[in-house]
Design a protein around this motif. Structure first.
Motif, PDB file in Angstrom:
ATOM      1  N   LEU A  33      67.861  21.869  80.059  1.00 20.34           N
ATOM      2  CA  LEU A  33      68.549  20.583  79.359  1.00 20.34           C
ATOM      3  C   LEU A  33      69.068  20.947  78.124  1.00 20.34           C
ATOM      4  N   LEU A  34      68.742  21.833  77.393  1.00 15.25           N
ATOM      5  CA  LEU A  34      69.497  21.842  76.051  1.00 15.25           C
ATOM      6  C   LEU A  34      70.965  22.245  76.199  1.00 15.25           C
ATOM      7  N   ARG A  35      71.406  21.221  75.277  1.00 14.13           N
ATOM      8  CA  ARG A  35      72.942  21.315  75.226  1.00 14.13           C
ATOM      9  C   ARG A  35      73.502  22.310  74.036  1.00 14.13           C
ATOM     10  N   LYS A  36      74.896  22.517  74.279  1.00 11.79           N
ATOM     11  CA  LYS A  36      75.444  23.402  73.276  1.00 11.79           C
ATOM     12  C   LYS A  36      75.166  22.900  72.045  1.00 11.79           C
ATOM     13  N   GLY A  37      74.874  23.783  71.086  1.00 10.56           N
ATOM     14  CA  GLY A  37      74.531  23.340  69.562  1.00 10.56           C
ATOM     15  C   GLY A  37      73.188  22.797  69.614  1.00 10.56           C
ATOM     16  N   ALA A  38      72.295  22.677  70.576  1.00 11.89           N
ATOM     17  CA  ALA A  38      70.883  22.169  70.294  1.00 11.89           C
ATOM     18  C   ALA A  38      70.132  23.200  69.369  1.00 11.89           C
ATOM     19  N   ARG A  39      69.070  22.502  68.784  1.00  6.09           N
ATOM     20  CA  ARG A  39      68.303  22.958  67.945  1.00  6.09           C
ATOM     21  C   ARG A  39      66.716  23.063  68.624  1.00  6.09           C
ATOM     22  N   VAL A  40      65.981  24.099  68.559  1.00  8.65           N
ATOM     23  CA  VAL A  40      64.705  24.217  68.871  1.00  8.65           C
ATOM     24  C   VAL A  40      63.869  24.706  67.623  1.00  8.65           C
ATOM     25  N   VAL A  41      62.892  24.044  67.373  1.00  7.23           N
ATOM     26  CA  VAL A  41      62.015  24.495  66.470  1.00  7.23           C
ATOM     27  C   VAL A  41      60.581  24.857  66.760  1.00  7.23           C
ATOM     28  N   ASN A  42      60.175  25.781  66.832  1.00  5.06           N
ATOM     29  CA  ASN A  42      58.768  26.027  67.201  1.00  5.06           C
ATOM     30  C   ASN A  42      57.790  26.070  66.041  1.00  5.06           C
ATOM     31  N   VAL A  43      56.775  24.898  66.121  1.00  5.54           N
ATOM     32  CA  VAL A  43      55.937  24.997  64.951  1.00  5.54           C
ATOM     33  C   VAL A  43      55.140  26.237  64.920  1.00  5.54           C
ATOM     34  N   SER A  44      55.227  27.276  63.934  1.00  8.97           N
ATOM     35  CA  SER A  44      54.009  28.283  63.822  1.00  8.97           C
ATOM     36  C   SER A  44      53.178  27.821  62.747  1.00  8.97           C
ATOM     37  N   SER A  45      52.927  28.934  62.139  1.00  7.46           N
ATOM     38  CA  SER A  45      51.727  28.724  61.035  1.00  7.46           C
ATOM     39  C   SER A  45      51.848  30.160  60.161  1.00  7.46           C
ATOM     40  N   SER A  46      51.289  29.959  58.940  1.00  8.43           N
ATOM     41  CA  SER A  46      51.162  31.296  58.171  1.00  8.43           C
ATOM     42  C   SER A  46      50.159  32.270  58.769  1.00  8.43           C
ATOM     43  N   ALA A  47      49.450  31.727  59.761  1.00  4.52           N
ATOM     44  CA  ALA A  47      48.586  32.417  60.723  1.00  4.52           C
ATOM     45  C   ALA A  47      49.421  33.275  61.645  1.00  4.52           C
ATOM     46  N   GLY A  48      50.809  33.001  61.686  1.00  9.45           N
ATOM     47  CA  GLY A  48      51.838  33.431  62.796  1.00  9.45           C
ATOM     48  C   GLY A  48      52.441  34.573  62.299  1.00  9.45           C
ATOM     49  N   HIS A  49      52.266  34.910  61.199  1.00  9.17           N
ATOM     50  CA  HIS A  49      53.133  36.195  60.522  1.00  9.17           C
ATOM     51  C   HIS A  49      52.512  37.578  60.919  1.00  9.17           C
ATOM     52  N   LEU A  50      53.265  38.464  61.366  1.00  5.56           N
ATOM     53  CA  LEU A  50      53.020  39.704  62.321  1.00  5.56           C
ATOM     54  C   LEU A  50      52.139  40.328  61.402  1.00  5.56           C
ATOM     55  N   SER A  51      51.973  40.616  60.058  1.00  9.08           N
ATOM     56  CA  SER A  51      50.961  41.106  59.380  1.00  9.08           C
ATOM     57  C   SER A  51      49.592  40.999  59.650  1.00  9.08           C
ATOM     58  N   ARG A  52      49.278  39.767  60.304  1.00 11.71           N
ATOM     59  CA  ARG A  52      47.853  39.323  60.639  1.00 11.71           C
ATOM     60  C   ARG A  52      47.287  40.172  61.542  1.00 11.71           C
ATOM     61  N   ILE A  53      48.078  40.841  62.304  1.00 11.92           N
ATOM     62  CA  ILE A  53      47.795  41.768  63.587  1.00 11.92           C
ATOM     63  C   ILE A  53      47.278  43.052  63.043  1.00 11.92           C
ATOM     64  N   PRO A  54      45.894  43.635  62.972  1.00  4.72           N
ATOM     65  CA  PRO A  54      45.565  44.788  62.599  1.00  4.72           C
ATOM     66  C   PRO A  54      46.092  45.972  62.938  1.00  4.72           C
ATOM     67  N   SER A  55      46.510  45.991  64.450  1.00  2.00           N
ATOM     68  CA  SER A  55      46.900  47.448  65.045  1.00  2.00           C
ATOM     69  C   SER A  55      48.571  47.440  64.782  1.00  2.00           C
ATOM     70  N   GLU A  56      48.815  48.502  64.303  1.00  2.87           N
ATOM     71  CA  GLU A  56      50.248  49.064  64.118  1.00  2.87           C
ATOM     72  C   GLU A  56      50.877  49.268  65.460  1.00  2.87           C
ATOM     73  N   ALA A  57      50.024  49.679  66.530  1.00  2.26           N
ATOM     74  CA  ALA A  57      50.757  49.872  67.763  1.00  2.26           C
ATOM     75  C   ALA A  57      51.224  48.478  68.320  1.00  2.26           C
ATOM     76  N   LEU A  58      50.044  47.528  68.213  1.00  2.00           N
ATOM     77  CA  LEU A  58      50.538  46.250  68.697  1.00  2.00           C
ATOM     78  C   LEU A  58      51.608  45.418  67.944  1.00  2.00           C
ATOM     79  N   ARG A  59      51.563  45.689  66.643  1.00  2.00           N
ATOM     80  CA  ARG A  59      52.675  45.148  65.667  1.00  2.00           C
ATOM     81  C   ARG A  59      53.949  45.636  66.310  1.00  2.00           C
TER      82      ARG A  59
END
Length: 276
Positions: free
Chosen positions: A126-152
């Protein structure tokens, strides 16, 4: 000329409620406050109406595809599309929660990641051209939070697909059942769910690039809400500031990004900035 429409999931309280408030003040169109519980949702609408604002209400449980489909059909018939979608609905277990980590992982990932995926799959057409989607993440959602380099490396792979990302998220849930998750994933189910949201955002933007649709994720800040047990120093309106910036004000060049609560783009793959 069709009426524009903005939707905020999980918005009967907290940051979602404040995002609805901000949209009602500035968005040129109809704004939908949604909630799983009809009574709470309608009370939230009534509270905003007392402020002279005019949000609309629709029941929406992001964990139930039928509920999302009902809302989709309603929006399609009434508006023909969506112009702003803020995916805010989420849960977090408290630090002193007694449920086993496998239970916490299954429930947290189900709501925060897998239900977000299904919400987007159902509503994105249903998103129209020009639509904006905002996914509310967190400081917890930063990639550095994952210990494994392979997973990162897998999570930041420029060719990552939704299917591969979902498989990784399921691997984490399975690892908590086996008790083998900590070394690679860390101990926070909330972190993994929000890293998933941030990674998903980048994949979604890549898929929607040629449709003129903008998708970003955002850390709204440490906010005084039920989710933080009211320990956050920011008000809900302060927490709504960066999501509203992405929904209304950010230049079109800001897409597929991870923003901090000051509305600044942060390198998702780099070092974690502070303060939260």
């Amino acid at each position: 000329m069709s009426v524009k429409v903005a939707v905020v999931t999980g918005s009967n309280k907290g940051i979602g409620f404040a995002i609805v408030r901000g949209l009602c003040k500035r968005f040129d169109g109809d704004v939908y406050l949604t909630a799983r519980d009809v009574g709470r949702g309608k009370k939230a609408v009534a509270d905003l109406e007392k402020e002279g604002l005019k949000p609309h209400f629709h029941q929406l449980d992001v964990t139930q595809p039928k509920s999302i489909e009902t809302f989709r059909d309603y929006l399609k018939e009434k508006y023909g599309g969506i112009d702003v979608l803020v995916n805010n609905a989420a849960i977090a277990f408290k630090a002193d929660a007694t449920e086993p980590v496998a239970v916490q992982a299954k429930e947290t990932l189900f709501v925060n990641y897998f239900s977000l995926v299904s919400t987007c799959e159902i509503l994105f057409p249903l998103l129209r051209k020009g639509a904006r989607v905002v996914n509310v993440s967190s400081s917890a959602g930063h990639l550095s939070r994952i210990p494994s380099e392979a997973l990162r490396n897998q999570l930041k792979d420029p060719n990552l697909t939704v299917e591969k990302l979902s498989a990784l998220m399921q691997q984490f849930v399975d690892a908590t059942v086996a008790g083998t998750h900590a070394a690679e994933w860390g101990n926070s189910t909330y972190v993994v769910s929000k890293v998933g949201v941030s990674a998903l955002t980048r994949v979604q933007q890549r898929l929607l690039n040629d449709k003129g649709i903008i998708v970003n994720s955002v850390h709204p800040g440490y906010v005084d809400t039920d989710m933080t047990s009211h320990k956050g120093p920011l008000t809900i309106d302060e927490g709504a500031s960066a999501p509203l910036y992405l929904a209304l004000d950010a230049p079109d060049s800001v897409k597929g990004q991870y923003l901090w609560r000051d509305s600044k783009i942060v390198d998702w793959e780099g070092e974690l900035p502070g303060p939260y």
